[in-house]
Design an enzyme around this catalytic site. Structure first.
Site, PDB file in Angstrom:
ATOM      1  CE  LYS A  48      -3.909   1.944   2.621  1.00 26.15           C
ATOM      2  NZ  LYS A  48      -4.940   1.629   3.924  1.00 26.15           N
TER       3      LYS A  48
ATOM      4  CB  SER B  45      -8.044   3.685   2.910  1.00 20.12           C
ATOM      5  OG  SER B  45      -7.308   2.735   3.807  1.00 20.12           O
TER       6      SER B  45
ATOM      7  CB  SER C  54      -8.420   0.399   5.531  1.00 19.08           C
ATOM      8  OG  SER C  54      -9.144   1.510   5.432  1.00 19.08           O
TER       9      SER C  54
HETATM   10  N1  GLN Z   1     -13.394   3.537   6.221  1.00 21.02           N
HETATM   11  C1  GLN Z   1     -12.709   4.112   7.465  1.00 21.02           C
HETATM   12  C2  GLN Z   1     -12.305   5.434   7.529  1.00 21.02           C
HETATM   13  O1  GLN Z   1     -12.883   6.089   6.496  1.00 21.02           O
HETATM   14  C3  GLN Z   1     -11.602   3.291   7.935  1.00 21.02           C
HETATM   15  C4  GLN Z   1     -10.382   3.758   7.012  1.00 21.02           C
HETATM   16  C5  GLN Z   1      -9.250   2.928   7.295  1.00 21.02           C
HETATM   17  O2  GLN Z   1      -9.321   1.790   8.039  1.00 21.02           O
HETATM   18  N2  GLN Z   1      -7.820   3.319   6.989  1.00 21.02           N
HETATM   19  O3  GLN Z   1     -12.069   6.063   8.199  1.00 21.02           O
END
Ligand code: GLN
Length: 488
Positions: free
Chosen positions: A76, A151, A175
């Site tokens: 990532k 994400s 994410s």
């Molecule tokens: N969807 C969640 C957010 O937007 C989690 C994102 C994540 O785990 N990085 O904060």
């Protein structure tokens, strides 16, 4: 080659059936041929990947190889990589080339793994659809009109599209697990502190945790063996001993007690998705597990609690992007204030600005007690719910998401409905627990993920349950049609 698991690639490399240069070349060719469909990579440095593969082949030949030596892995684009641009999906870091490796990257490098490329992601890991990326959305290999989740959407799409045998992700509120569920792969978010956060661009420091994403639990175990462990340079990294996460994969599930929180099976769960989860639970029951109904009474408070704490921490973490130290700088600033404000205005996208505003407000002197402090208190109650349940059960199971992947654009103008996507994943981060998602069926051709949650530091147990499930099912072995073209 590209249909082989990490476990099979490890064996093939050991037995000299093929070289790391051949494996790496095969994946680079597939990225070239197929990634225009998925947009799953932000940066690929072919020459560096092939050079690393050449080095791995020398290690394999000289008998100094590790389990992952020669295996190409996608990372990532939130992990700092020495000499390789690390954008975090943002214009703000579009030109940022770190002078050092994140501990996770450095561990993969010392194991001899090959850095295949850096994957697409929501900007600063804020999102559930990968649509907030400065580099455009990644797409779901099962249907490119759908989001891959976020994400870590690029990592999930790259693995599902067979452009990488495995990838890393980070999970602050879901994410790793949510994109794994949407793309039909397996992903593990370890216990907070199990994997070093050094060199991972910080979003919400008390929640962020890195983990593996691959086709199977077995492959995730291979990666976790390299990723996990104490890092003296990360004061929140745990000194609890690691385990060989591959060693107990085959253990029997006889006598395992699985808790089913009523809150995870009620209103809001798509019926067909719930059907897949129930079938998966029957399979675990058939292997000797007992299902126990239970309750996580504060579940309804997880979304508001997370969406105070995560933005609050983000607002402080992102204060460092000021146009002075690194990253984007606006043109011709007239004074210091203009430099700060225009740099941040031009460098950050809409969702990131929304979080900074919410977080700054929640932390402001007059509101701190009402919001941030209150959220921390509720966080404790949410954690206690889990602790009570784990007095009676070994593992908690439920859906990873309320439904399968949605269409690109369907929620991008509606942040609240996007936040609701996280309803089953957030509590795990608030409590610092390990959680994973594994493929458990399809609804109209779209993958469904089963979520497993364990006690702190019970990664080996979660991987064991997932592995036994995967020995009896083939959901994780299915390949999307879009990945069948291309070379090889
Ligand atoms: N969807 C969640 C957010 O937007 C989690 C994102 C994540 O785990 N990085 O904060």
């Amino acid at each position: 080659m590209h249909t082989k698991s990490v476990a099979q690639l490890v064996k093939g490399l050991r037995e000299r059936q093929f070289s790391s240069v051949e494996v790496t070349r095969a994946y680079l060719d597939r990225i070239d041929a197929l990634d225009s469909q998925y947009n799953s990579f932000i940066t690929v440095d072919e020459a560096a990947a092939l050079a690393a593969a050449g080095g791995a082949d020398e290690r394999l030949a000289s008998g100094t190889a590790n389990a992952l030596t020669g295996i190409p892995i996608a990372h990532k684009d939130i992990f700092c990589t020495d000499g390789v641009r690390t954008s975090c999906g943002s214009r703000m870091l579009d030109n940022f080339v770190p002078p050092y490796d994140a501990t996770v990257i450095q561990r993969f490098k010392s194991a001899g793994a090959v850095l295949l490329g850096k994957t697409n992601m929501d900007e600063f890991a804020m999102g559930s659809s990968n649509e907030s990326s400065f580099y455009g959305p990644a797409r779901n290999p099962w249907n490119t009109d759908l989001v891959p989740g976020g994400s870590s959407g690029g990592s999930a799409a790259a693995v599902a599209g067979l452009l990488a045998p495995a990838a890393t992700g980070t999970d602050t509120g879901g994410s790793i697990r949510q994109p794994a569920a949407f793309c039909g792969i397996t992903g593990l978010k370890p216990t907070y502190g199990r994997v070093s956060r050094l060199g991972i661009v910080a979003f919400a420091s008390s929640l962020d945790q890195a983990g593996p994403m691959a086709h199977s639990a077995e492959d995730c175990a291979f990666l976790l063996n390299t990723m996990a462990g104490h890092d003296p340079l990360d004061s929140t990294s745990s000194t609890t001993a690691t385990e060989d996460y591959c060693a107990t994969l085959g253990d029997s599930l006889e006598g395992l007690r699985i808790g089913l929180p009523t809150e995870y099976f009620g209103e809001g769960l798509d019926a067909a998705t719930g059907g897949c989860i129930n079938n998966a639970l029957k399979e675990l029951e058939a292997q000797g597990a007992t299902l126990v109904e239970m309750s996580l009474p504060h579940s309804a408070l997880t979304i508001p609690t997370y969406y105070i704490i995560a933005p609050a921490e983000a607002s402080t973490n992102l204060a460092r992007f000021d146009g002075v130290r690194y990253g984007y700088r606006c043109e011709n600033p007239v004074d210091l204030h203009d430099l700060y404000s225009r740099t941040r205005q031009e460098g950050f996208g809409e969702e990131v600005k929304r979080r900074i505003l919410v977080g700054t407000y929640a932390l402001s002197a007059g509101y701190y007690d009402a919001y941030y402090k209150k959220a921390q208190q509720i966080r404790r109650l949410i954690t206690q719910d889990f602790m009570h349940c784990f007095e009676q059960v070994d593992v908690i199971a439920g859906p990873t998401t309320p439904g399968p992947a949605f269409a690109l654009g369907a929620k991008s103008n509606d942040p609240i409905s996007m936040y609701l996507e996280d309803v089953y994943t957030l509590a795990v981060n608030l409590a610092g627990l390990p959680g994973m998602s594994l493929p458990a069926g399809f609804v109209e051709g779209k993958p469904v993920g089963l979520q497993l949650i364990g006690r702190h530091f019970s990664e080996a147990r979660l991987l064991n349950v997932a592995h036994r499930f995967q020995q009896a099912t083939d959901w994780h072995l299915r390949t999307p049609d879009s990945a069948k073209g291309g070379t090889l």
